[in-house]
Motif scaffolding. Structure first.
Motif, PDB file in Angstrom:
ATOM      1  N   LEU A   1      24.290  50.530  -2.382  1.00 10.82           N
ATOM      2  CA  LEU A   1      23.275  51.059  -3.645  1.00 10.82           C
ATOM      3  C   LEU A   1      23.292  50.009  -4.736  1.00 10.82           C
ATOM      4  O   LEU A   1      22.349  49.593  -5.090  1.00 10.82           O
ATOM      5  N   LEU A   2      24.765  49.704  -4.964  1.00 10.85           N
ATOM      6  CA  LEU A   2      24.668  48.887  -6.297  1.00 10.85           C
ATOM      7  C   LEU A   2      24.026  47.405  -6.155  1.00 10.85           C
ATOM      8  O   LEU A   2      23.446  46.824  -6.880  1.00 10.85           O
ATOM      9  N   ASP A   3      24.317  47.023  -5.017  1.00  8.37           N
ATOM     10  CA  ASP A   3      23.774  45.608  -4.570  1.00  8.37           C
ATOM     11  C   ASP A   3      22.280  45.696  -4.686  1.00  8.37           C
ATOM     12  O   ASP A   3      21.570  44.730  -4.745  1.00  8.37           O
ATOM     13  N   THR A   4      21.744  46.755  -4.181  1.00 10.12           N
ATOM     14  CA  THR A   4      20.231  47.071  -4.164  1.00 10.12           C
ATOM     15  C   THR A   4      19.616  47.374  -5.364  1.00 10.12           C
ATOM     16  O   THR A   4      18.611  46.835  -5.808  1.00 10.12           O
ATOM     17  N   TYR A   5      20.207  48.232  -6.033  1.00  7.69           N
ATOM     18  CA  TYR A   5      19.436  48.761  -7.408  1.00  7.69           C
ATOM     19  C   TYR A   5      19.953  47.981  -8.789  1.00  7.69           C
ATOM     20  O   TYR A   5      19.166  48.068  -9.569  1.00  7.69           O
ATOM     21  N   TYR A   6      21.196  47.504  -8.712  1.00  5.52           N
ATOM     22  CA  TYR A   6      21.470  47.008 -10.008  1.00  5.52           C
ATOM     23  C   TYR A   6      20.488  45.655 -10.411  1.00  5.52           C
ATOM     24  O   TYR A   6      20.163  45.525 -11.510  1.00  5.52           O
ATOM     25  N   PRO A   7      20.314  44.748  -9.262  1.00  5.13           N
ATOM     26  CA  PRO A   7      19.268  43.625  -9.778  1.00  5.13           C
ATOM     27  C   PRO A   7      17.993  44.317 -10.233  1.00  5.13           C
ATOM     28  O   PRO A   7      17.244  43.751 -11.348  1.00  5.13           O
TER      29      PRO A   7
END
Ligand code: C5P
Ligand code: MG
Length: 286
Positions: free
Chosen positions: A77-83
């Motif tokens: 989720l972090l890799d998807t949404y942080y960017p």
């Protein structure tokens, strides 16, 4: 001007205006001041020795309280949404539903983990969370002057409270608005309480807390600290606002985001891991 404002990390769109605000605040004195600050990546460090520091969510994500399978999902989720969070080419309108999606999915995963309340303190102790250099002076100075500090966070309230408690700076002048965990009678996480706070609804969050701002009605000068453009709305509930000085930490994607930060924050701190600027400003105005 205050010497710290010549630091190489400092950028200002309009230094004259900053000077005017600081003079007004100094003349009005500490009894008219309140401080409103974001938590993750504002009071805490963004990186240390080249490695990212955790947010209050990441403290749990990386802890022993979460299964390996769930960790992988949260990291995904972090890799998807942080960017997306830091993408300056997308509008807030476009990002908002995606941010709600991120927070909702992450909270659902955390609830599935049956986290035990009494284990949070150890997870924080074993984490790599770090408050910014100079945090002690920041918290202690506000406490000594009885200046209220509101920490307004889209992170996890129970976790961030533990971070400041373990650092010995959870003084009585500190109040927190955040997402709090709801534990059942045996102390197991069953849900999150109240309305979700994410990075783009701090205005709504502020307006839900009119009682707090009513109590501070005579404090018409605000020092606001944030690291996201969503943090600019944290003071929307302040009554009879006279002066506001907005300080923004620009931690990541500095070149792409510089202009938008300069347009909305009075002082922008680029890759500055310290509380030097807020601390010297507080010394000057109080
Ligand atoms: O305290 P603050 O309002 O800054 O907390 C929000 C931050 O938490 C966001 O900047 C976001 O990057 C981070 N976050 C996270 N994991 C989530 C949701 C948000 O690390 N599941
Ligand atoms: Mg933040």
């Amino acid at each position: 001007m205050i010497p710290v404002l010549s630091k190489s990390s400092v950028r200002m769109r309009d230094p004259k205006r900053v000077e005017q605000i600081l003079t007004s605040m100094r003349n009005a004195g500490p009894s008219t001041l309140q401080v409103i600050s974001d938590f993750d990546m504002t009071l805490t460090r963004f990186a240390y020795n080249g490695k990212r520091c955790p947010t209050s969510h990441n403290i749990l994500d990386d802890s022993k309280l979460i299964s390996e399978d769930c960790k992988a999902k949260l990291n995904n989720l972090l890799d998807t949404y942080y960017p997306i969070e830091i993408d300056s080419t997308r509008s807030v309108e476009e990002k908002l539903p995606l941010m709600v999606e991120w927070w909702t999915k992450a909270h659902e995963l955390l609830v599935q983990q049956k986290i035990i309340k009494d284990h949070l303190a150890l997870a924080v102790r074993e984490s790599e969370a770090m408050l910014r250099d100079g945090y002690q002076q920041f918290f202690d100075h506000l406490h000594q002057l009885s200046v209220p500090l509101l920490i307004f966070s889209a992170g996890i309230g129970d976790v961030l409270e533990e971070v400041i408690r373990q650092a010995g700076v959870f003084h009585p002048n500190v109040k927190v608005f955040s997402n709090y965990m709801d534990f059942d009678e045996s102390g197991v996480l069953q849900a999150f309480k109240g309305e979700l706070i994410h990075i783009y609804n701090k205005r709504e969050g502020a307006l839900l807390n009119t009682e707090h701002f009513k109590e501070l009605q005579s404090r018409c000068n605000v020092l606001l600290l944030g690291d996201s453009l969503g943090d600019l709305n944290m003071a929307d509930g302040v009554m009879d606002l006279q002066n506001i000085l907005k300080i923004g930490y620009l931690n990541d994607k500095v070149d792409e985001r510089r202009q938008s930060y300069l347009n909305s924050y009075d002082i922008v701190l680029e890759k500055d891991e310290t509380m030097d600027v807020p601390n010297d400003i507080l010394l000057y105005i109080t």
